[in-house]
Design a protein around this motif. Structure first.
Motif, short mmCIF file in Angstrom:
data_model
loop_
_atom_site.label_atom_id
_atom_site.label_comp_id
_atom_site.label_asym_id
_atom_site.label_seq_id
_atom_site.Cartn_x
_atom_site.Cartn_y
_atom_site.Cartn_z
N VAL A 171 13.31 13.23 -11.10
CA VAL A 171 13.02 12.23 -10.40
C VAL A 171 14.33 11.77 -9.22
N ASN A 172 13.90 11.57 -8.03
CA ASN A 172 15.05 11.06 -7.12
C ASN A 172 15.22 9.75 -7.20
N GLY A 173 16.30 9.21 -6.79
CA GLY A 173 16.58 7.92 -6.69
C GLY A 173 16.74 7.34 -5.33
N TYR A 174 16.14 6.36 -4.91
CA TYR A 174 16.24 5.96 -3.31
C TYR A 174 16.69 4.58 -3.55
N SER A 175 17.56 4.23 -2.28
CA SER A 175 18.22 2.78 -2.47
C SER A 175 16.82 1.95 -1.74
N ASP A 206 0.96 12.03 -8.03
CA ASP A 206 1.65 12.66 -9.26
C ASP A 206 2.82 12.08 -9.44
N ARG A 207 3.55 11.77 -8.51
CA ARG A 207 5.15 11.11 -8.74
C ARG A 207 5.18 9.83 -9.66
N GLY A 208 4.00 9.44 -9.87
CA GLY A 208 3.84 8.17 -10.73
C GLY A 208 4.02 8.55 -12.12
N ILE A 244 0.90 -1.33 0.07
CA ILE A 244 0.04 0.14 -0.03
C ILE A 244 0.87 1.31 -0.02
N HIS A 245 1.95 1.45 0.83
CA HIS A 245 2.68 2.65 0.62
C HIS A 245 3.17 2.75 -0.58
N ALA A 246 3.86 1.73 -1.42
CA ALA A 246 4.38 2.03 -2.65
C ALA A 246 3.18 2.32 -3.55
N PRO A 274 -1.19 18.71 2.92
CA PRO A 274 -0.93 20.14 2.82
C PRO A 274 -0.79 20.69 1.28
N GLN A 275 -0.38 19.89 0.43
CA GLN A 275 -0.09 20.23 -1.04
C GLN A 275 -1.41 20.57 -1.82
N PRO A 276 -1.66 21.43 -2.18
CA PRO A 276 -3.00 22.07 -3.08
C PRO A 276 -3.17 20.96 -4.27
N VAL A 285 9.98 3.50 5.11
CA VAL A 285 10.97 4.65 5.13
C VAL A 285 11.40 4.82 6.56
N TRP A 286 12.61 5.50 6.68
CA TRP A 286 13.03 5.99 8.04
C TRP A 286 12.51 7.43 8.01
N PRO A 287 11.76 7.84 8.75
CA PRO A 287 11.28 9.39 8.75
C PRO A 287 12.42 10.21 9.00
N HIS A 288 12.44 11.29 8.17
CA HIS A 288 13.63 12.26 8.17
C HIS A 288 14.03 12.70 9.83
N ALA A 289 12.72 13.02 10.40
CA ALA A 289 12.88 13.68 11.76
C ALA A 289 13.93 12.46 12.51
N ASP A 325 -0.13 13.84 5.86
CA ASP A 325 0.72 14.87 6.27
C ASP A 325 1.64 15.25 4.93
N VAL A 326 1.90 14.57 4.09
CA VAL A 326 2.59 14.82 2.78
C VAL A 326 1.68 15.51 1.53
N LEU A 327 0.79 14.55 1.27
CA LEU A 327 -0.22 15.27 0.07
C LEU A 327 -1.05 16.17 0.72
N VAL A 359 0.57 2.92 8.62
CA VAL A 359 0.97 3.97 9.21
C VAL A 359 1.71 4.99 8.48
N GLN A 360 2.65 4.47 7.69
CA GLN A 360 3.54 5.52 6.75
C GLN A 360 2.82 6.06 5.49
N ALA A 361 1.73 4.95 4.93
CA ALA A 361 1.14 5.44 4.05
C ALA A 361 -0.07 6.19 4.18
P1 NDP Z 1 8.82 14.61 6.08
O1 NDP Z 1 7.73 15.63 5.86
O2 NDP Z 1 10.25 15.00 6.55
O3 NDP Z 1 9.23 14.26 4.56
C1 NDP Z 1 8.10 13.99 3.44
C2 NDP Z 1 8.82 13.67 2.30
O4 NDP Z 1 8.00 13.38 1.48
C3 NDP Z 1 9.44 14.93 1.59
O5 NDP Z 1 10.78 15.29 1.96
C4 NDP Z 1 9.62 14.52 0.04
O6 NDP Z 1 10.81 13.58 0.01
C5 NDP Z 1 8.57 13.67 -0.02
N1 NDP Z 1 7.36 14.41 -0.73
C6 NDP Z 1 6.85 15.77 -0.64
N2 NDP Z 1 5.95 16.15 -1.28
C7 NDP Z 1 5.60 14.61 -1.94
C8 NDP Z 1 4.83 14.49 -3.12
N3 NDP Z 1 3.83 15.28 -3.37
N4 NDP Z 1 4.84 13.10 -3.37
C9 NDP Z 1 5.73 12.47 -3.07
N5 NDP Z 1 6.55 12.45 -2.01
C10 NDP Z 1 6.53 13.68 -1.67
O7 NDP Z 1 8.27 13.44 6.63
P2 NDP Z 1 8.98 12.03 6.98
O8 NDP Z 1 10.12 11.66 6.62
O9 NDP Z 1 8.33 11.64 8.45
O10 NDP Z 1 7.98 10.94 6.12
C11 NDP Z 1 6.62 11.01 5.97
C12 NDP Z 1 6.02 10.38 4.89
O11 NDP Z 1 6.60 10.96 3.64
C13 NDP Z 1 6.48 9.03 4.81
O12 NDP Z 1 5.59 7.97 5.56
C14 NDP Z 1 6.64 8.67 3.36
O13 NDP Z 1 5.53 8.41 2.90
C15 NDP Z 1 7.04 9.92 2.90
N6 NDP Z 1 8.45 10.19 2.28
C16 NDP Z 1 9.42 9.79 3.14
C17 NDP Z 1 10.79 9.69 2.86
C18 NDP Z 1 11.71 9.39 3.71
O14 NDP Z 1 12.84 9.01 3.34
N7 NDP Z 1 11.66 9.67 5.09
C19 NDP Z 1 11.13 9.92 1.51
C20 NDP Z 1 9.91 10.42 0.51
C21 NDP Z 1 8.67 10.26 0.99
P3 NDP Z 1 11.92 13.88 -1.08
O15 NDP Z 1 12.79 15.12 -0.61
O16 NDP Z 1 12.75 12.49 -0.86
O17 NDP Z 1 11.17 14.12 -2.18
#
Ligand code: NDP
Length: 506
Positions: A200-204, A190-192, A181-183, A455-457, A291-295, A451-453, A443-445
């Motif tokens: 595009v980014n490249g993630y391991s 829209d990243r699809g 589900i997360h993938a 706030p983005q209009p 993922v490993w949350p950035h925080a 939290d990610v999609l 949870v991450q999905a």
């Molecule tokens: P953060 O808010 O720190 O990071 C969210 C990340 O999501 C962004 O840094 C960006 O990663 C990516 N992102 C932003 N806008 C979009 C979008 N419209 N479509 C796809 N990806 C977007 O949160 P967390 O690290 O706590 O992660 C929260 C959620 O964000 C995760 O559950 C995961 O679904 C998603 N995410 C997390 C990443 C990670 O490695 N922690 C990487 C990408 C997504 P980027 O700068 O890599 O584009």
């Protein structure tokens, strides 16, 4: 030797013999203007036809459609305390690279802009041998048990009876294997449908190990190549239109960008975790659906990749390129992620099938570092001299290695000292692993959706429209299970998807 004569460009047979007119087949002639039957002795004709029939090599079963370029990787931030890998040590250290960015499911001639994950492969030619990164443009994957990998991909490909890509088998697979589900959240955002491969980014995805100098300790890492162009996307409508009107859109974009010296670049960043942190972490670090949350684990800059040279020849440089997660230099090591372990077998196996057992000898794959593995020799199209008379077995001594005084090496081969890896394989609790789907898998999905999609209009609305359009193509029998899966992400998402599909069906 055997090279194309670019100076004079005199046509020859492939064997080098001069050939007067490669544009006219030889025919019997008695002198009259009407010529007679063709001659079997026309080697040029027969060679040309026979070679044409053999131009195609097996297509990659996934990642067939691709674009690629040569480039350079440069260290911008020293991480020599984390890894002994020389290409990552010393600010300013530069290495030549080869990139290949691909769609996954469809065939080699398919359209660039379709909704799909992008493969993001990089070969770094280092003084310690090749380092391959075989990544994706999304940070997570659809399955975490490699036994499901062929099933996953077949569900994204053509139906075995109709030979048509089929939304029913797609959603049947995913609603019954919900760890994906997360993938799926990324795929139908829209990243699809990226604007270009430059965006595009490249993630391991996988956790790797960085091994400290001396092999004394390691850290788990996830690699992120973040596009310096930013991420940019297309709407579903634009991507669909371009798939018909300009199916080579991404290919031309990268080529033209590099040709115009607008070199795309990516910043390599790493997330770093100690084994002890991995033990205590709430997410299994070997689960590539997370993922490993950035925080928790902030991104640390390491270096910069720049693509600065187009392929001279697509087939030679990109189609014959072979990348494998098993190709790694001392200082980088695999984690126990079962997906990574399985890919380390599957990718070289695919290359051997596609290109032959000597695929590493092809000029585009050939390491910049010296290669000496005389116990791997012979096989179809060995082009490296095949190690002459050197011993073909391990632990040869100089005397035994040289059969005749006039051939072979005069010294015994040695192994590089000091590249033993760390001896800790996997620590207790992080090794526990299951493919069963639990609430934690959502949870991450959910964080992505809210939290990610959120706030983005427009991003949530696009997601619902993108996913509903696809589910609507599937048979009704798989709808309910699919709606339920999205409701587990968030009740409002499940309802929005259901309403959108039913509205389209009305
Ligand atoms: P953060 O808010 O720190 O990071 C969210 C990340 O999501 C962004 O840094 C960006 O990663 C990516 N992102 C932003 N806008 C979009 C979008 N419209 N479509 C796809 N990806 C977007 O949160 P967390 O690290 O706590 O992660 C929260 C959620 O964000 C995760 O559950 C995961 O679904 C998603 N995410 C997390 C990443 C990670 O490695 N922690 C990487 C990408 C997504 P980027 O700068 O890599 O584009």
């Amino acid at each position: 030797m055997g090279s194309v004569d670019t100076e004079t460009r005199l046509y020859t047979l492939a064997e080098g013999c001069p050939y007067a007119d490669p544009a006219t087949a030889q025919r019997f002639s008695d002198g009259s203007p009407i010529k007679g039957l063709m001659l079997l002795q026309d080697t040029q004709l027969i060679e040309t036809l026979a070679h044409f029939s053999r131009e195609r090599i097996p297509e990659r079963v996934v990642h067939a459609r691709a674009v690629g370029a040569w480039g350079e990787f440069e260290v911008t931030h020293d991480i020599s305390h984390l890894t002994s890998a020389k290409f990552l040590n010393g600010i300013g250290t530069k290495s030549k690279t080869l990139s290949r960015i691909s769609t996954v499911g469809p065939e080699r001639g398919s359209a660039d802009t379709i909704r799909d994950v992008r493969g993001w492969a990089l070969k770094i030619f280092t003084e310690q041998g090749n380092q391959d990164f075989v990544f994706n443009d999304i940070p997570v994957f659809f399955v975490r048990d490699p036994v499901k990998f062929p099933s996953l991909n077949r569900s994204h490909k053509r139906h075995p009876a109709t030979n048509v890509t089929d939304a029913t088998i797609f959603w049947d697979f995913h609603s019954q294997n919900q760890e994906g589900i997360h993938a799926l959240m990324f795929l139908f955002s829209d990243r699809g449908t990226p604007r270009s491969v430059r965006h595009v980014n490249g993630y391991s995805g996988h956790a790797y190990k960085l091994v400290a100098p001396g092999g004394t300790g390691f850290h788990y890492v996830k690699f992120h190549f973040i596009s310096d162009q930013g991420t940019d996307t297309m709407t579903a409508d634009e991507a669909t239109r371009l798939a018909g009107a300009d199916p080579d859109y991404h290919t031309a974009d990268l080529y033209n960008s590099i040709a115009a010296s607008r070199f795309p670049s990516w910043t390599l960043k790493v997330q770093v975790m100690t084994p002890q942190q991995a033990e205590a972490y709430r997410w299994n670090v070997f689960d590539m659906t997370k993922v490993w949350p950035h925080a928790d684990f902030p991104l640390q800059p390491v270096g910069k990749l720049t693509l600065n040279k187009n392929p001279d020849n697509y087939f030679a440089d990109i189609e014959q390129a072979a990348f494998s997660p098993s190709t790694m230099v001392p200082g980088i090591a695999p984690s126990a992620d079962p997906m990574l372990q399985a890919r380390m077998f599957a990718y070289p196996d695919a290359a051997r099938y596609r290109l032959g057992a000597n695929y590493q000898q092809l000029p585009n794959n050939r390491p910049a570092a010296p290669v000496y593995s005389p116990y791997e020799r012979d096989g179809r199209a060995s082009i490296n001299g095949n190690y002459g008379g050197d011993a073909s077995y391990v632990r040869a001594t100089a005397t035994r290695a040289v059969a005749f005084a006039s051939s072979g090496s005069k010294t015994a081969a040695a192994f590089t000292p000091g590249i033993t890896a760390h001896d800790v394989w996997a620590l207790g609790s992080v090794a526990e692993y299951t493919s069963d789907v639990v609430e934690d898998d959502f949870v991450q999905a959910r964080a992505f959706w809210r939290d990610v999609l959120g706030p983005q209009p427009g991003q949530q609305a696009h997601f619902v429209s993108n996913v509903a359009g696809h589910i609507g193509l599937a048979n009704r029998e798989v709808w309910e299970a699919t709606f339920d899966m999205f409701a587990r992400v968030a009740p409002e998402l499940g309802k929005a998807v259901r309403d959108a599909v039913l509205a389209r069906d009305a």
